[in-house]
Design a protein around this motif. Structure first.
Motif, mmCIF file in Angstrom:
data_model
loop_
_atom_site.group_PDB
_atom_site.id
_atom_site.type_symbol
_atom_site.label_atom_id
_atom_site.label_comp_id
_atom_site.label_asym_id
_atom_site.label_seq_id
_atom_site.Cartn_x
_atom_site.Cartn_y
_atom_site.Cartn_z
ATOM 1 N N GLN A 166 0.829 -1.209 0.000
ATOM 2 C CA GLN A 166 0.000 0.000 0.000
ATOM 3 C C GLN A 166 0.860 1.254 0.000
ATOM 4 O O GLN A 166 0.558 2.221 -0.707
ATOM 5 C CB GLN A 166 -0.958 -0.024 1.200
ATOM 6 N N ASP A 167 1.934 1.234 0.750
ATOM 7 C CA ASP A 167 2.837 2.380 0.801
ATOM 8 C C ASP A 167 3.479 2.639 -0.567
ATOM 9 O O ASP A 167 3.516 3.775 -1.048
ATOM 10 C CB ASP A 167 3.911 2.123 1.871
ATOM 11 N N ALA A 190 2.365 1.553 -3.471
ATOM 12 C CA ALA A 190 1.297 1.890 -4.422
ATOM 13 C C ALA A 190 0.970 3.383 -4.357
ATOM 14 O O ALA A 190 0.800 4.030 -5.399
ATOM 15 C CB ALA A 190 0.047 1.052 -4.138
ATOM 16 N N ARG A 191 0.896 3.931 -3.155
ATOM 17 C CA ARG A 191 0.636 5.379 -3.006
ATOM 18 C C ARG A 191 1.719 6.192 -3.697
ATOM 19 O O ARG A 191 1.438 7.164 -4.401
ATOM 20 C CB ARG A 191 0.548 5.761 -1.528
ATOM 21 N N ALA A 192 2.974 5.796 -3.519
ATOM 22 C CA ALA A 192 4.096 6.530 -4.107
ATOM 23 C C ALA A 192 4.042 6.516 -5.635
ATOM 24 O O ALA A 192 4.491 7.465 -6.282
ATOM 25 C CB ALA A 192 5.425 5.953 -3.613
ATOM 26 N N HIS A 193 3.491 5.463 -6.209
ATOM 27 C CA HIS A 193 3.424 5.320 -7.672
ATOM 28 C C HIS A 193 2.068 5.745 -8.242
ATOM 29 O O HIS A 193 1.867 5.652 -9.452
ATOM 30 C CB HIS A 193 3.698 3.868 -8.074
ATOM 31 N N GLU A 194 1.148 6.153 -7.347
ATOM 32 C CA GLU A 194 -0.236 6.414 -7.762
ATOM 33 C C GLU A 194 -0.770 5.209 -8.531
ATOM 34 O O GLU A 194 -1.359 5.321 -9.607
ATOM 35 C CB GLU A 194 -0.340 7.709 -8.574
ATOM 36 N N ALA A 195 -0.533 4.039 -7.955
ATOM 37 C CA ALA A 195 -0.923 2.760 -8.553
ATOM 38 C C ALA A 195 -1.771 1.999 -7.543
ATOM 39 O O ALA A 195 -1.974 2.448 -6.413
ATOM 40 C CB ALA A 195 0.331 1.960 -8.912
ATOM 41 N N THR A 196 -2.250 0.837 -7.961
ATOM 42 C CA THR A 196 -3.019 -0.008 -7.049
ATOM 43 C C THR A 196 -2.102 -1.048 -6.415
ATOM 44 O O THR A 196 -1.013 -1.333 -6.916
ATOM 45 C CB THR A 196 -4.161 -0.717 -7.792
ATOM 46 N N GLN A 239 -1.411 -3.767 -8.853
ATOM 47 C CA GLN A 239 -0.385 -3.419 -9.840
ATOM 48 C C GLN A 239 1.018 -3.571 -9.267
ATOM 49 O O GLN A 239 1.912 -4.078 -9.945
ATOM 50 C CB GLN A 239 -0.601 -1.992 -10.351
ATOM 51 N N ASP A 260 -6.675 -2.861 -14.885
ATOM 52 C CA ASP A 260 -5.803 -2.598 -13.736
ATOM 53 C C ASP A 260 -4.574 -3.505 -13.790
ATOM 54 O O ASP A 260 -3.441 -3.038 -13.635
ATOM 55 C CB ASP A 260 -6.577 -2.814 -12.431
#
Length: 166
Positions: free
Chosen positions: A81-82, A84-90, A93, A120
């Motif tokens: 989750q951390d 994913a946030r940094a990559h603006e991804a899910t 992904q 996705d």
């Protein structure tokens, strides 16, 4: 004489057991690895959390397959989750991108019930994780070192990523 060309095996951040014997054998025999259930039956999509175990209609709730050690997987989900946030991804992904960074992986079979799930998953193909992110995921999901690997496992060149970023 016929030779095997590939193995279709279960492999994910939640299930790295094939790194012990199967991946070294595949590399030795110059075989490909086709990954099935790369999201661990949906568990690595991020929709299952410590607080939310899924609805009665979810596939993993109806049939816990492949089997998941949830207490082992929740810390992995936190790191996913951390990142994913940094990559603006899910989360899904990032889970798939990790697999695509593994040297032994030839291709990944993704399953989707809906078009948005497929879109996705396809979005993972362009994601490049840096060495720090790969190291965080490796550390949180690493298998315990077992006989006969110890103390040699960390020096094993058979388990190495496809891409190294400087």
């Amino acid at each position: 004489m016929h030779h095997f060309k590939s193995s279709q095996s279960y492999y994910s951040l939640a299930a790295r057991e094939i790194e012990r014997e199967i991946i070294p054998a595949l590399r030795d025999q110059q075989m490909g690895l086709i990954v099935w259930s790369p999201l661990a039956g949906g568990f690595l999509t991020g929709k299952y959390t410590r607080e939310h175990q899924g609805s009665s209609e979810d596939r993993h709730t109806k049939l816990a397959f492949p089997p998941i050690d949830t207490e082992q997987v929740y810390p992995i989900l936190d790191v996913l989750q951390d990142i994913a946030r940094a990559h603006e991804a899910t989360v899904a992904q990032i889970s798939l991108a990790w697999l695509l960074h593994q040297q032994a992986v030839t291709t990944v079979i993704v399953g989707a019930k809906r078009t948005d799930q497929l879109q996705d998953s396809l979005g993972a193909s362009g994601l490049m994780l840096d060495e720090a992110e790969l190291s965080r995921l490796d550390e949180v999901s690493r298998l315990p070192v077992e006989y006969p690997a110890w103390p040699f496992m960390e020096l094993d060149e058979d388990i190495i990523r496809k891409h190294r970023h400087n």
